[in-house]
Motif scaffolding. Structure first.
Motif, PDB file in Angstrom:
ATOM      1  N   UNK A  78       0.804  -1.225   0.000  1.00 33.00           N
ATOM      2  CA  UNK A  78       0.000   0.000   0.000  1.00 33.00           C
ATOM      3  C   UNK A  78       0.833   1.269   0.000  1.00 33.00           C
ATOM      4  N   UNK A  79       0.156   2.352  -0.310  1.00 33.83           N
ATOM      5  CA  UNK A  79       0.808   3.656  -0.400  1.00 33.83           C
ATOM      6  C   UNK A  79       1.303   4.161   0.938  1.00 33.83           C
ATOM      7  N   UNK A  80       0.565   3.887   2.007  1.00 36.07           N
ATOM      8  CA  UNK A  80       0.979   4.456   3.286  1.00 36.07           C
ATOM      9  C   UNK A  80       2.272   3.822   3.787  1.00 36.07           C
ATOM     10  N   UNK A  81       2.439   2.527   3.617  1.00 32.88           N
ATOM     11  CA  UNK A  81       3.692   1.885   4.045  1.00 32.88           C
ATOM     12  C   UNK A  81       4.857   2.319   3.172  1.00 32.88           C
ATOM     13  N   UNK A  82       4.658   2.296   1.862  1.00 28.38           N
ATOM     14  CA  UNK A  82       5.726   2.701   0.950  1.00 28.38           C
ATOM     15  C   UNK A  82       5.976   4.200   1.012  1.00 28.38           C
ATOM     16  N   UNK A  83       4.911   4.987   1.197  1.00 27.98           N
ATOM     17  CA  UNK A  83       5.075   6.430   1.365  1.00 27.98           C
ATOM     18  C   UNK A  83       5.817   6.782   2.639  1.00 27.98           C
ATOM     19  N   UNK A  84       5.543   6.036   3.711  1.00 28.85           N
ATOM     20  CA  UNK A  84       6.277   6.255   4.961  1.00 28.85           C
ATOM     21  C   UNK A  84       7.755   5.949   4.792  1.00 28.85           C
ATOM     22  N   UNK A  85       8.049   4.846   4.125  1.00 29.68           N
ATOM     23  CA  UNK A  85       9.438   4.471   3.851  1.00 29.68           C
ATOM     24  C   UNK A  85      10.104   5.538   2.985  1.00 29.68           C
ATOM     25  N   UNK A  86       9.384   6.018   1.986  1.00 37.76           N
ATOM     26  CA  UNK A  86       9.883   7.095   1.122  1.00 37.76           C
ATOM     27  C   UNK A  86      10.208   8.342   1.944  1.00 37.76           C
ATOM     28  N   UNK A  87       9.270   8.740   2.794  1.00 38.43           N
ATOM     29  CA  UNK A  87       9.490   9.962   3.570  1.00 38.43           C
ATOM     30  C   UNK A  87      10.653   9.811   4.554  1.00 38.43           C
ATOM     31  N   UNK A  88      10.767   8.652   5.189  1.00 37.05           N
ATOM     32  CA  UNK A  88      11.895   8.410   6.093  1.00 37.05           C
ATOM     33  C   UNK A  88      13.206   8.550   5.323  1.00 37.05           C
ATOM     34  N   UNK A  89      13.289   7.899   4.166  1.00 35.89           N
ATOM     35  CA  UNK A  89      14.514   7.949   3.358  1.00 35.89           C
ATOM     36  C   UNK A  89      14.822   9.379   2.920  1.00 35.89           C
ATOM     37  N   UNK A  90      13.804  10.102   2.465  1.00 30.66           N
ATOM     38  CA  UNK A  90      14.015  11.472   1.984  1.00 30.66           C
ATOM     39  C   UNK A  90      14.478  12.396   3.117  1.00 30.66           C
ATOM     40  N   UNK A  91      13.858  12.271   4.267  1.00 30.46           N
ATOM     41  CA  UNK A  91      14.233  13.142   5.387  1.00 30.46           C
ATOM     42  C   UNK A  91      15.608  12.782   5.935  1.00 30.46           C
TER      43      UNK A  91
END
Length: 155
Positions: A78-91
């Motif tokens: 899902x988007x929320x799990x992958x989006x969370x991983x994306x945001x962690x990596x980006x930050x």
């Protein structure tokens, strides 16, 4: 906490926790006492637990919603799990300057767009897809927190 609590955690739950820790890092919140894990260490530890869960066996990548096969939703990416991983990596990339984090952020975002979770034509971020169909179909349900997760990471 009892083990049953931890067995019900999903990748999204871990991401929410890590994002709070990243806010502590970014805003200079006082670290825990020396000898205890520091905020940045905790955020990096969550990232490091997610990396090996990036699954290439189906859908060409992605995190599952759930961590444990015994949990309902284990086959859902899902988007929320992958989006969370994306945001962690980006930050983490922005805060540390470590290009490995940036590489992961790009990889997660590109996968999410390629699989159809992100629709660049209409700026939609859809809920998810399923391993059982090799992610050939997408649940087009829209939740604002999915879009917000990717927006924050992209910013």
């Amino acid at each position: 906490m009892p083990p049953a609590y931890f067995s019900s955690l999903g990748n999204d739950d871990q991401a929410f926790w890590a994002l709070a820790v990243l806010s502590a890092v970014e805003y200079g919140f006082p670290n825990p006492p020396s000898g205890s894990p520091q905020w940045l260490d905790l955020a990096e530890a969550v990232f490091n637990t997610m990396v090996p869960r990036w699954e290439m066996k189906s859908c060409g990548g992605g995190l599952r919603w759930q961590i444990f096969a015994s949990n309902a939703g284990y086959d859902y990416k899902n988007s929320i799990s992958n989006g969370g991983f994306f945001q962690i990596a980006a930050r983490l990339a922005r805060f540390t300057g470590n290009s490995t984090y940036l590489d992961w952020a790009e990889k997660i975002y590109d996968w999410s767009a390629a699989i159809g979770l992100i629709d660049h034509n209409n700026y939609n971020v859809y809920d998810g897809t399923d391993n059982k169909i090799n992610c050939t179909g997408v649940d087009h349900t829209l939740w604002t927190y999915n879009t917000g997760m990717f927006l924050y990471g992209a910013s």
